[in-house]
Design a protein around this motif. Structure first.
Motif, PDB file in Angstrom:
ATOM      1  N   ALA A 193       1.168  -1.478  -0.108  1.00  0.00           N
ATOM      2  CA  ALA A 193      -0.004   0.187  -0.363  1.00  0.00           C
ATOM      3  C   ALA A 193       0.961   1.096   0.365  1.00  0.00           C
ATOM      4  N   ASP A 194       0.144   2.656  -0.003  1.00  0.00           N
ATOM      5  CA  ASP A 194       1.296   3.634  -0.078  1.00  0.00           C
ATOM      6  C   ASP A 194       2.118   4.165  -1.107  1.00  0.00           C
ATOM      7  N   PRO A 195       1.956   3.584  -1.869  1.00  0.00           N
ATOM      8  CA  PRO A 195       3.354   3.701  -2.774  1.00  0.00           C
ATOM      9  C   PRO A 195       3.930   5.074  -2.899  1.00  0.00           C
ATOM     10  N   SER A 196       5.320   5.427  -2.900  1.00  0.00           N
ATOM     11  CA  SER A 196       6.083   6.088  -3.074  1.00  0.00           C
ATOM     12  C   SER A 196       7.160   6.366  -4.055  1.00  0.00           C
ATOM     13  N   ALA A 197       6.600   6.286  -5.398  1.00  0.00           N
ATOM     14  CA  ALA A 197       7.126   5.757  -6.622  1.00  0.00           C
ATOM     15  C   ALA A 197       8.614   7.048  -6.901  1.00  0.00           C
ATOM     16  N   HIS A 198       9.940   6.912  -7.255  1.00  0.00           N
ATOM     17  CA  HIS A 198      11.086   7.389  -7.759  1.00  0.00           C
ATOM     18  C   HIS A 198      12.051   6.983  -8.929  1.00  0.00           C
ATOM     19  N   VAL A 199      12.342   7.989  -9.513  1.00  0.00           N
ATOM     20  CA  VAL A 199      13.313   7.121 -10.184  1.00  0.00           C
ATOM     21  C   VAL A 199      14.538   7.534 -10.635  1.00  0.00           C
ATOM     22  N   PHE A 200      15.196   7.174  -9.788  1.00  0.00           N
ATOM     23  CA  PHE A 200      16.859   6.652  -9.589  1.00  0.00           C
ATOM     24  C   PHE A 200      17.583   5.953 -10.366  1.00  0.00           C
ATOM     25  N   GLY A 201      18.102   6.405 -11.151  1.00  0.00           N
ATOM     26  CA  GLY A 201      19.790   6.094 -11.862  1.00  0.00           C
ATOM     27  C   GLY A 201      18.955   5.168 -12.620  1.00  0.00           C
ATOM     28  N   TRP A 245       1.524  14.698  -1.033  1.00  0.00           N
ATOM     29  CA  TRP A 245       2.774  14.258  -2.214  1.00  0.00           C
ATOM     30  C   TRP A 245       2.569  15.533  -2.738  1.00  0.00           C
ATOM     31  N   VAL A 246       4.343  15.820  -3.094  1.00  0.00           N
ATOM     32  CA  VAL A 246       4.217  17.104  -3.744  1.00  0.00           C
ATOM     33  C   VAL A 246       5.107  16.668  -4.878  1.00  0.00           C
ATOM     34  N   HIS A 247       5.004  17.461  -6.217  1.00  0.00           N
ATOM     35  CA  HIS A 247       5.599  17.183  -7.936  1.00  0.00           C
ATOM     36  C   HIS A 247       5.727  18.440  -8.315  1.00  0.00           C
ATOM     37  N   LYS A 248       6.705  19.098  -8.722  1.00  0.00           N
ATOM     38  CA  LYS A 248       6.438  20.008  -9.797  1.00  0.00           C
ATOM     39  C   LYS A 248       6.192  19.943 -11.012  1.00  0.00           C
ATOM     40  N   TYR A 249       5.305  21.015 -11.977  1.00  0.00           N
ATOM     41  CA  TYR A 249       4.848  20.725 -13.095  1.00  0.00           C
ATOM     42  C   TYR A 249       5.558  22.083 -14.105  1.00  0.00           C
ATOM     43  N   ASN A 250       5.727  22.731 -14.456  1.00  0.00           N
ATOM     44  CA  ASN A 250       5.972  23.796 -15.578  1.00  0.00           C
ATOM     45  C   ASN A 250       6.339  24.641 -13.984  1.00  0.00           C
ATOM     46  N   GLY A 251       7.058  24.650 -13.367  1.00  0.00           N
ATOM     47  CA  GLY A 251       7.585  26.095 -13.252  1.00  0.00           C
ATOM     48  C   GLY A 251       6.636  25.541 -11.486  1.00  0.00           C
ATOM     49  N   LEU A 252       4.908  24.976 -10.851  1.00  0.00           N
ATOM     50  CA  LEU A 252       4.270  25.265 -10.562  1.00  0.00           C
ATOM     51  C   LEU A 252       4.776  23.953  -9.272  1.00  0.00           C
ATOM     52  N   TYR A 253       3.889  23.924  -8.240  1.00  0.00           N
ATOM     53  CA  TYR A 253       4.216  23.476  -7.009  1.00  0.00           C
ATOM     54  C   TYR A 253       2.549  22.462  -7.004  1.00  0.00           C
ATOM     55  N   TYR A 254       2.968  21.154  -7.040  1.00  0.00           N
ATOM     56  CA  TYR A 254       1.296  20.809  -7.057  1.00  0.00           C
ATOM     57  C   TYR A 254       1.721  19.313  -5.889  1.00  0.00           C
ATOM     58  N   LEU A 255      -0.022  19.801  -4.652  1.00  0.00           N
ATOM     59  CA  LEU A 255       0.023  18.866  -3.777  1.00  0.00           C
ATOM     60  C   LEU A 255      -0.465  18.261  -3.690  1.00  0.00           C
ATOM     61  N   SER A 256      -1.139  17.126  -3.867  1.00  0.00           N
ATOM     62  CA  SER A 256      -2.160  16.239  -3.896  1.00  0.00           C
ATOM     63  C   SER A 256      -2.137  15.177  -2.279  1.00  0.00           C
ATOM     64  N   TYR A 257      -2.878  14.694  -2.069  1.00  0.00           N
ATOM     65  CA  TYR A 257      -3.379  13.934  -0.930  1.00  0.00           C
ATOM     66  C   TYR A 257      -4.993  13.825  -1.265  1.00  0.00           C
ATOM     67  N   TRP A 292     -10.893   1.563   2.346  1.00  0.00           N
ATOM     68  CA  TRP A 292     -11.404   2.357   3.017  1.00  0.00           C
ATOM     69  C   TRP A 292     -10.127   3.847   2.261  1.00  0.00           C
ATOM     70  N   THR A 293      -8.645   3.673   3.037  1.00  0.00           N
ATOM     71  CA  THR A 293      -7.973   4.104   1.951  1.00  0.00           C
ATOM     72  C   THR A 293      -7.922   4.514   0.855  1.00  0.00           C
ATOM     73  N   THR A 294      -7.310   5.728   0.383  1.00  0.00           N
ATOM     74  CA  THR A 294      -6.809   5.878  -0.501  1.00  0.00           C
ATOM     75  C   THR A 294      -5.138   6.741  -0.817  1.00  0.00           C
ATOM     76  N   HIS A 295      -4.633   6.578  -1.845  1.00  0.00           N
ATOM     77  CA  HIS A 295      -2.791   6.449  -0.583  1.00  0.00           C
ATOM     78  C   HIS A 295      -1.937   6.724  -2.210  1.00  0.00           C
ATOM     79  N   HIS A 296      -1.828   7.742  -2.735  1.00  0.00           N
ATOM     80  CA  HIS A 296      -0.830   7.925  -4.242  1.00  0.00           C
ATOM     81  C   HIS A 296       0.530   8.163  -3.918  1.00  0.00           C
ATOM     82  N   SER A 297       1.348   8.365  -4.915  1.00  0.00           N
ATOM     83  CA  SER A 297       2.738   9.403  -5.440  1.00  0.00           C
ATOM     84  C   SER A 297       1.828   9.608  -7.150  1.00  0.00           C
ATOM     85  N   ILE A 298       2.985  10.283  -7.115  1.00  0.00           N
ATOM     86  CA  ILE A 298       2.905  10.921  -9.104  1.00  0.00           C
ATOM     87  C   ILE A 298       4.471  10.728  -9.017  1.00  0.00           C
TER      88      ILE A 298
END
Ligand code: FUB
Length: 326
Positions: A16-24, A228-240, A273-279
């Motif tokens: 559950a609760d996946p935090s996805a990242h690109v490394f290497g 979760w916070v990510h940046k797109y076109n210079g703006l910060y997106y807070l999703s939750y 019941w829960t919902t949890h994400h990453s972008i």
């Protein structure tokens, strides 16, 4: 097993609760590891009894998700007693950092860090939790200038209501009145060592298009958990997660510490019941990682990580995602 959009990426364990990242150049997913038990559930989240973390990796979209085994166990975290909930990870200073919440020996949720030379661990926990940390669901965002911020906090079992005065009040379980500003997530800048906050966490404000705070009674839009916070076109997106209304919502700001203006829904309710994400952006496209309880036929605490593609409109808004497309 190859992975497909909107299907569990692994089925041999509950995740559950996946935090996805690109490394290497590779995708790494840092999920919670749900225990397979049949104990009772309650609003405090006692059913989420997780004890350890497993890191998953994927060579590419559609590739098999590989489980790299136990990366950290609660028995190896000196300050923690139970409930290793939603983690996140970051890479800086040539090291990988795993950020995770757990209950301390007084049953209070705190956030800790563990480090490794490898993105899949094993991770070595710091002896104490991050001083000044509380609640759950850490998400670490590193800006283009190298500055790192941790966003965190969750209502109900995540204990955010108990911190409304700035100190922990175990009996204070009521949030603000329906017409008052909702409790936001918290944000804190991390020091260069990534092991401590450079200043006290501050509460993030989520406002509507008229600059009025989203109020506590507005359960379709107010913050509940899983930032979760990510940046797109210079703006910060807070999703939750909106918790009781089971949606993933988002808000946008030119400043990583807000205020964030509410924009809409990214993901409609999932099974469970829960919902949890990453972008995450990978090879020029954007992906949403999320979970539902379909693998266990709707047992809330036996969840499975899934993913799908996420699309922006020309104006920077995000196209809403149906987790069960026909
Ligand atoms: O996995 C335990 C808790 O459930 C997480 O910390 C919350 O975000 C919710 O997904």
């Amino acid at each position: 097993m190859l992975t497909k959009f909107n299907e569990p990426i692994v089925t041999h364990i509950y995740t559950a609760d996946p935090s996805a990242h690109v490394f290497g150049g590779k995708l790494y997913i840092y999920p919670s590891h749900d225990l397979d038990h049949d104990g009772p559930s309650n609003d405090n989240g006692d059913q989420y009894r997780m004890e350890d973390y497993h890191v998953l990796s994927m060579d590419g979209i559609g590739s098999e998700a590989v489980d790299h085994g136990e990366a950290l166990h609660v028995r190896d975290v000196p300050w923690a007693s139970s409930q290793m909930w939603a983690p996140d990870a970051a890479f800086k200073n040539g090291k990988y950092y795993l950020f995770f919440p757990a209950r301390d020996h007084e049953d209070v949720f705190r956030i800790g860090v563990a480090t490794s030379v490898s993105p899949v661990g094993p991770f070595q926990a710091e002896p104490t939790y991050i001083p000044g940390s509380f609640s759950i669901d850490p998400a670490v965002f590193i800006d283009d200038n190298g500055e790192a911020y941790m966003y965190f906090g969750g209502l109900w079992g995540g204990q955010l209501e108990q911190w409304q005065s700035g100190t922990y009040e175990p009996q204070r379980t009521e949030g603000p009145a329906a017409h008052e500003p909702a409790i936001g997530p918290y944000a804190a800048k991390l020091n260069e060592d990534m092991l401590s906050f450079s200043a006290e966490p501050t509460q993030i404000s989520i406002i509507d298009e008229n600059h009025n705070p989203i109020v506590a009674g507005d359960e379709a839009r107010r913050y509940f958990e899983g930032p979760w916070v990510h940046k797109y076109n210079g703006l910060y997106y807070l999703s939750y997660s909106t918790g009781t209304t089971h949606q993933i919502a988002y808000a946008v700001s030119p400043d990583p510490q807000g205020p964030f203006v509410y924009k809409g829904i990214i993901l409609s309710p999932v099974i469970g019941w829960t919902t949890h994400h990453s972008i995450v952006q990978f090879e020029g496209r954007w992906y949403l990682f999320y979970h539902d309880s379909s693998l266990s036929n709707n047992v809330d605490h036996k969840r499975c990580v899934k993913y799908t593609e996420l699309h922006y409109n020309e104006d920077g808004t995000i196209q809403p995602i149906n987790p069960y497309p026909l």
